[in-house]
Motif scaffolding. Structure first.
Motif, PDB file in Angstrom:
ATOM      1  N   LEU A 167       0.836  -1.207   0.000  1.00 43.32           N
ATOM      2  CA  LEU A 167       0.000   0.000   0.000  1.00 43.32           C
ATOM      3  C   LEU A 167       0.870   1.257   0.000  1.00 43.32           C
ATOM      4  CD1 LEU A 167      -2.803  -1.063   2.514  1.00 43.32           C
ATOM      5  CD2 LEU A 167      -3.040  -0.736   0.027  1.00 43.32           C
ATOM      6  N   ALA A 168       1.940   1.229   0.761  1.00 41.94           N
ATOM      7  CA  ALA A 168       2.855   2.371   0.814  1.00 41.94           C
ATOM      8  C   ALA A 168       3.556   2.572  -0.529  1.00 41.94           C
ATOM      9  CB  ALA A 168       3.872   2.170   1.925  1.00 41.94           C
ATOM     10  N   ILE A 169       3.991   1.489  -1.142  1.00 41.97           N
ATOM     11  CA  ILE A 169       4.649   1.594  -2.447  1.00 41.97           C
ATOM     12  C   ILE A 169       3.686   2.195  -3.463  1.00 41.97           C
ATOM     13  CG2 ILE A 169       5.554   0.247  -4.383  1.00 41.97           C
ATOM     14  CD1 ILE A 169       6.743  -1.671  -2.249  1.00 41.97           C
ATOM     15  N   ALA A 170       2.447   1.744  -3.457  1.00 43.35           N
ATOM     16  CA  ALA A 170       1.449   2.281  -4.387  1.00 43.35           C
ATOM     17  C   ALA A 170       1.273   3.781  -4.170  1.00 43.35           C
ATOM     18  CB  ALA A 170       0.121   1.549  -4.206  1.00 43.35           C
ATOM     19  N   GLN A 171       1.249   4.201  -2.917  1.00 44.24           N
ATOM     20  CA  GLN A 171       1.109   5.620  -2.609  1.00 44.24           C
ATOM     21  C   GLN A 171       2.314   6.410  -3.128  1.00 44.24           C
ATOM     22  OE1 GLN A 171       0.241   6.312   1.532  1.00 44.24           O
ATOM     23  NE2 GLN A 171       0.371   8.525   1.334  1.00 44.24           N
ATOM     24  N   LEU A 172       3.512   5.883  -2.945  1.00 44.66           N
ATOM     25  CA  LEU A 172       4.719   6.570  -3.414  1.00 44.66           C
ATOM     26  C   LEU A 172       4.786   6.602  -4.942  1.00 44.66           C
ATOM     27  CD1 LEU A 172       7.313   5.229  -0.834  1.00 44.66           C
ATOM     28  CD2 LEU A 172       6.300   7.515  -0.935  1.00 44.66           C
ATOM     29  N   LEU A 173       4.418   5.500  -5.581  1.00 43.94           N
ATOM     30  CA  LEU A 173       4.441   5.464  -7.049  1.00 43.94           C
ATOM     31  C   LEU A 173       3.467   6.471  -7.646  1.00 43.94           C
ATOM     32  CD1 LEU A 173       4.770   1.625  -7.736  1.00 43.94           C
ATOM     33  CD2 LEU A 173       6.548   3.384  -7.904  1.00 43.94           C
ATOM     34  N   THR A 174       2.362   6.702  -6.959  1.00 48.59           N
ATOM     35  CA  THR A 174       1.391   7.694  -7.413  1.00 48.59           C
ATOM     36  C   THR A 174       1.970   9.107  -7.319  1.00 48.59           C
ATOM     37  OG1 THR A 174      -0.429   6.288  -6.704  1.00 48.59           O
ATOM     38  CG2 THR A 174      -0.941   8.602  -7.010  1.00 48.59           C
ATOM     39  N   ALA A 175       2.832   9.337  -6.340  1.00 52.27           N
ATOM     40  CA  ALA A 175       3.411  10.667  -6.131  1.00 52.27           C
ATOM     41  C   ALA A 175       4.588  10.966  -7.053  1.00 52.27           C
ATOM     42  CB  ALA A 175       3.848  10.813  -4.675  1.00 52.27           C
ATOM     43  N   ILE A 176       5.239   9.952  -7.571  1.00 50.97           N
ATOM     44  CA  ILE A 176       6.465  10.169  -8.355  1.00 50.97           C
ATOM     45  C   ILE A 176       6.252  11.034  -9.593  1.00 50.97           C
ATOM     46  CG2 ILE A 176       8.196   8.985  -9.797  1.00 50.97           C
ATOM     47  CD1 ILE A 176       8.436   6.925  -7.546  1.00 50.97           C
ATOM     48  N   PRO A 177       5.184  10.868 -10.375  1.00 46.74           N
ATOM     49  CA  PRO A 177       5.040  11.726 -11.562  1.00 46.74           C
ATOM     50  C   PRO A 177       4.990  13.225 -11.250  1.00 46.74           C
ATOM     51  CG  PRO A 177       3.596   9.835 -11.739  1.00 46.74           C
ATOM     52  CD  PRO A 177       4.173   9.818 -10.343  1.00 46.74           C
ATOM     53  N   GLN A 178       4.592  13.600 -10.051  1.00 45.08           N
ATOM     54  CA  GLN A 178       4.550  15.010  -9.669  1.00 45.08           C
ATOM     55  C   GLN A 178       5.846  15.488  -9.002  1.00 45.08           C
ATOM     56  OE1 GLN A 178       1.854  12.876  -8.522  1.00 45.08           O
ATOM     57  NE2 GLN A 178       0.823  13.355 -10.443  1.00 45.08           N
ATOM     58  N   ASN A 179       6.800  14.599  -8.831  1.00 45.10           N
ATOM     59  CA  ASN A 179       8.054  14.946  -8.162  1.00 45.10           C
ATOM     60  C   ASN A 179       8.851  15.911  -9.028  1.00 45.10           C
ATOM     61  OD1 ASN A 179      10.909  14.719  -7.301  1.00 45.10           O
ATOM     62  ND2 ASN A 179      10.099  13.178  -5.894  1.00 45.10           N
ATOM     63  N   GLU A 180       9.228  17.058  -8.453  1.00 48.34           N
ATOM     64  CA  GLU A 180       9.934  18.087  -9.224  1.00 48.34           C
ATOM     65  C   GLU A 180      11.314  17.635  -9.705  1.00 48.34           C
ATOM     66  OE1 GLU A 180      11.605  21.546  -7.013  1.00 48.34           O
ATOM     67  OE2 GLU A 180      10.599  20.614  -5.292  1.00 48.34           O
ATOM     68  N   TRP A 181      11.869  16.585  -9.101  1.00 47.55           N
ATOM     69  CA  TRP A 181      13.206  16.119  -9.461  1.00 47.55           C
ATOM     70  C   TRP A 181      13.167  14.945 -10.439  1.00 47.55           C
ATOM     71  CZ3 TRP A 181      16.669  19.496  -8.120  1.00 47.55           C
ATOM     72  CH2 TRP A 181      16.392  20.342  -7.054  1.00 47.55           C
ATOM     73  N   LEU A 182      12.001  14.497 -10.811  1.00 46.02           N
ATOM     74  CA  LEU A 182      11.851  13.305 -11.652  1.00 46.02           C
ATOM     75  C   LEU A 182      12.636  13.395 -12.960  1.00 46.02           C
ATOM     76  CD1 LEU A 182      10.585  10.551 -12.211  1.00 46.02           C
ATOM     77  CD2 LEU A 182       8.567  11.738 -13.092  1.00 46.02           C
ATOM     78  N   SER A 183      12.596  14.521 -13.620  1.00 44.70           N
ATOM     79  CA  SER A 183      13.268  14.641 -14.923  1.00 44.70           C
ATOM     80  C   SER A 183      14.789  14.692 -14.804  1.00 44.70           C
ATOM     81  CB  SER A 183      12.772  15.885 -15.652  1.00 44.70           C
ATOM     82  OG  SER A 183      13.152  17.051 -14.937  1.00 44.70           O
ATOM     83  N   LYS A 184      15.296  14.831 -13.587  1.00 45.04           N
ATOM     84  CA  LYS A 184      16.746  14.962 -13.384  1.00 45.04           C
ATOM     85  C   LYS A 184      17.406  13.681 -12.884  1.00 45.04           C
ATOM     86  CE  LYS A 184      16.581  19.921 -12.358  1.00 45.04           C
ATOM     87  NZ  LYS A 184      15.568  20.209 -13.285  1.00 45.04           N
ATOM     88  N   VAL A 185      16.605  12.635 -12.605  1.00 40.13           N
ATOM     89  CA  VAL A 185      17.156  11.406 -12.048  1.00 40.13           C
ATOM     90  C   VAL A 185      16.670  10.194 -12.836  1.00 40.13           C
ATOM     91  CG1 VAL A 185      17.241  12.367  -9.711  1.00 40.13           C
ATOM     92  CG2 VAL A 185      15.280  10.999 -10.400  1.00 40.13           C
ATOM     93  N   ARG A 186      17.413   9.129 -12.671  1.00 46.41           N
ATOM     94  CA  ARG A 186      16.957   7.803 -13.082  1.00 46.41           C
ATOM     95  C   ARG A 186      16.719   7.046 -11.788  1.00 46.41           C
ATOM     96  NH1 ARG A 186      20.857   3.617 -15.927  1.00 46.41           N
ATOM     97  NH2 ARG A 186      20.671   2.527 -13.964  1.00 46.41           N
ATOM     98  N   TRP A 187      15.567   6.397 -11.677  1.00 45.60           N
ATOM     99  CA  TRP A 187      15.241   5.723 -10.429  1.00 45.60           C
ATOM    100  C   TRP A 187      14.756   4.304 -10.699  1.00 45.60           C
ATOM    101  CZ3 TRP A 187      10.374   3.924  -9.152  1.00 45.60           C
ATOM    102  CH2 TRP A 187       9.338   4.340  -9.983  1.00 45.60           C
ATOM    103  N   SER A 188      14.802   3.489  -9.644  1.00 48.68           N
ATOM    104  CA  SER A 188      14.277   2.125  -9.732  1.00 48.68           C
ATOM    105  C   SER A 188      13.768   1.716  -8.359  1.00 48.68           C
ATOM    106  CB  SER A 188      15.351   1.148 -10.219  1.00 48.68           C
ATOM    107  OG  SER A 188      16.384   1.030  -9.263  1.00 48.68           O
TER     108      SER A 188
END
Length: 135
Positions: free
Chosen positions: A104-125
């Motif tokens: 449930l926590a992972i799902a919540q975090l995955l939902t937030a990632i597209p709005q993360n201001e740093w998303l375009s500057k990192v590669r994540w897994s």
């Protein structure tokens, strides 16, 4: 079995040699239970890397600011090899006492990632039930 070591007097090695694997394994499980580590808890590992040292840390820190039920964060912390192939790497560990809470926590975090201001500057897994923290 042949074991080569620079630390022949290390207490863990001495326990293994003198008391055998069964005792060693039982003791390791007792310690893991006391520390609430797997298999007595469940973990997920978020990894992030970028060309600049602050980007992966800021990306993971913004995830760690999200309040989750029945879960704890560790990090973000630099990876064991913080810089590799010109990239700076950080980890964020998520730990829960139940698999359901973790998912449930992972799902919540995955939902937030597209709005993360740093998303375009990192590669994540994401690694669920990580075997180790190497990357």
């Amino acid at each position: 079995m042949l074991v080569q070591t620079n630390y022949p007097d290390h207490p863990l090695l001495q326990d293994l040699v003198h008391n055998g694997y069964q005792h060693f394994a039982k003791q390791a499980l007792v310690e893991r239970k006391q520390a609430r580590l797997p298999p007595f808890s469940y973990q997920a590992l978020f990894r992030a890397e970028a060309n600049y040292p602050s980007y992966p840390e800021k990306f993971l820190r913004s995830l760690a600011e999200i309040t989750l039920e029945n879960c704890q964060y560790a990090g973000p912390i630099p990876a064991a090899m913080e810089k590799k192939a010109g990239k700076f790497r950080y980890h964020l560990i998520l730990q829960a006492t139940s698999r359901k809470s973790l998912h449930l926590a992972i799902a919540q975090l995955l939902t937030a990632i597209p709005q993360n201001e740093w998303l375009s500057k990192v590669r994540w897994s994401l690694d669920i039930d990580p075997i180790d923290l190497n990357w």
